[in-house]
Design an enzyme around this catalytic site. Structure first.
Site, PDB file in Angstrom:
ATOM      1  CB  SER A 232     -15.210  73.984 -63.378  1.00 39.14           C
ATOM      2  OG  SER A 232     -16.237  74.311 -64.296  1.00 39.14           O
ATOM      3  CE  LYS A 233     -10.798  71.525 -70.625  1.00 38.93           C
ATOM      4  NZ  LYS A 233     -10.690  70.206 -71.234  1.00 38.93           N
TER       5      LYS A 233
END
Ligand SMILES: [Zn+2]
Length: 290
Positions: A232-233
């Protein structure tokens, strides 16, 4: 449900560029739809401008295009759908399915998730503090069939789990918008990451409150990095390289337990997607990598 033509979708929040984990989810929903002769849509869930860098949407769409994942209808943007979300909120408030809540996180924590301000009893606002709108869940032992994971059982606790529909900051919330658009777009099948599994029972109640049929769900394992964290970010997953679409798709198919012939690694995007579509085996997805 079974008599409706299949309509699936990929619905990312544009918090950053497309990474490998989201490519896997996009590909799974695409192949699941295509292998059943269904339609496949793209929806950008851009509800929270504070968390969404303005360039992310363009990056995501460019990556999907580079990987041959073209939708059957124009891309939908949730940022242009505020009227529909407000109409749904009005409908929920009118039907007694939603209430205005001024509670702070601290207050809710101090009362084990119960609402000390009587908001759930719809006693009105105590002052002019900003309020959120929450969905009023009903207690439920919810059983449903996931197309990959099989029979699921989730317990919904009214009041304690009540999801926010409109945030105090004025943003429409994910739990509302995702249901409203799945209804409006006639989505029959939702393929998404298993990190969203726990929201499914709540979403079923929102579908029913809006007089809609619930879709089928298929939750695929979340792709982890070497440290065992979800890509994920937040875990700094690198953006997918649009110059290497065949390699990326080959790797994504393998991550989904499919076994494309090695020769396709030197083929085209189209030949790889065509192979994926013809040979898609949902039951080959590795459950162990969750
Ligand atoms: Zn409250």
């Amino acid at each position: 449900m079974s008599n409706l033509p299949y309509r699936g979708r990929f619905a990312p929040s544009p918090t950053g560029p497309l990474h490998f984990g989201s490519l896997v989810t996009a590909l799974a929903s695409f192949l699941e739809a295509r292998s059943q002769g269904g339609q496949w849509l793209i929806r950008i869930e851009d509800l929270d401008p504070l968390r969404e860098p303005p360039e992310a949407t363009g990056q995501i769409l460019a990556s999907l295009e580079a990987h041959g994942l073209f939708p059957d209808e124009p891309v939908r943007f949730q940022s242009r759908r505020h009227d529909a979300y407000q109409a749904a909120i009005d409908q929920l408030l009118d039907g007694g399915w939603a209430y205005r809540c001024q509670c702070s996180r601290k207050e809710l924590q101090a009362h084990q998730g119960r609402h000390p301000n009587q908001c759930r009893n719809r006693k009105g606002m105590s002052d002019d503090r900003p309020y959120a709108i929450r969905f009023a869940l009903e207690d439920e032992d919810c059983h449903w069939q996931d197309l990959l994971l099989g029979l699921q059982h989730q317990t919904v606790t009214a009041e304690v789990d009540d999801p926010v529909m409109l945030r105090k900051e004025g943003f429409y919330a994910y739990q509302l918008a995702v249901v409203v658009d799945d209804i409006d777009q006639g989505i029959t099948d939702v393929v998404r990451g298993s990190d969203l599994l726990e929201m499914t029972a709540q979403q079923q109640q929102i579908f029913r409150a809006l007089d809609a049929r619930v879709p089928r769900w298929l939750h695929i394992p979340v792709i982890l990095n070497d440290q065992g964290q979800k890509l994920s970010k937040q875990t700094h997953a690198p953006a997918i390289d649009n110059e290497l679409p065949v390699q990326n798709l080959f790797r994504a198919l393998s991550a989904l337990g499919q076994k494309p012939p090695p020769a396709l690694q030197s083929g085209s995007v189209e030949s790889l997607l065509e192979w994926g579509q013809r040979n898609w085996r949902r039951d080959a997805i590795h459950l162990t990598s969750q």
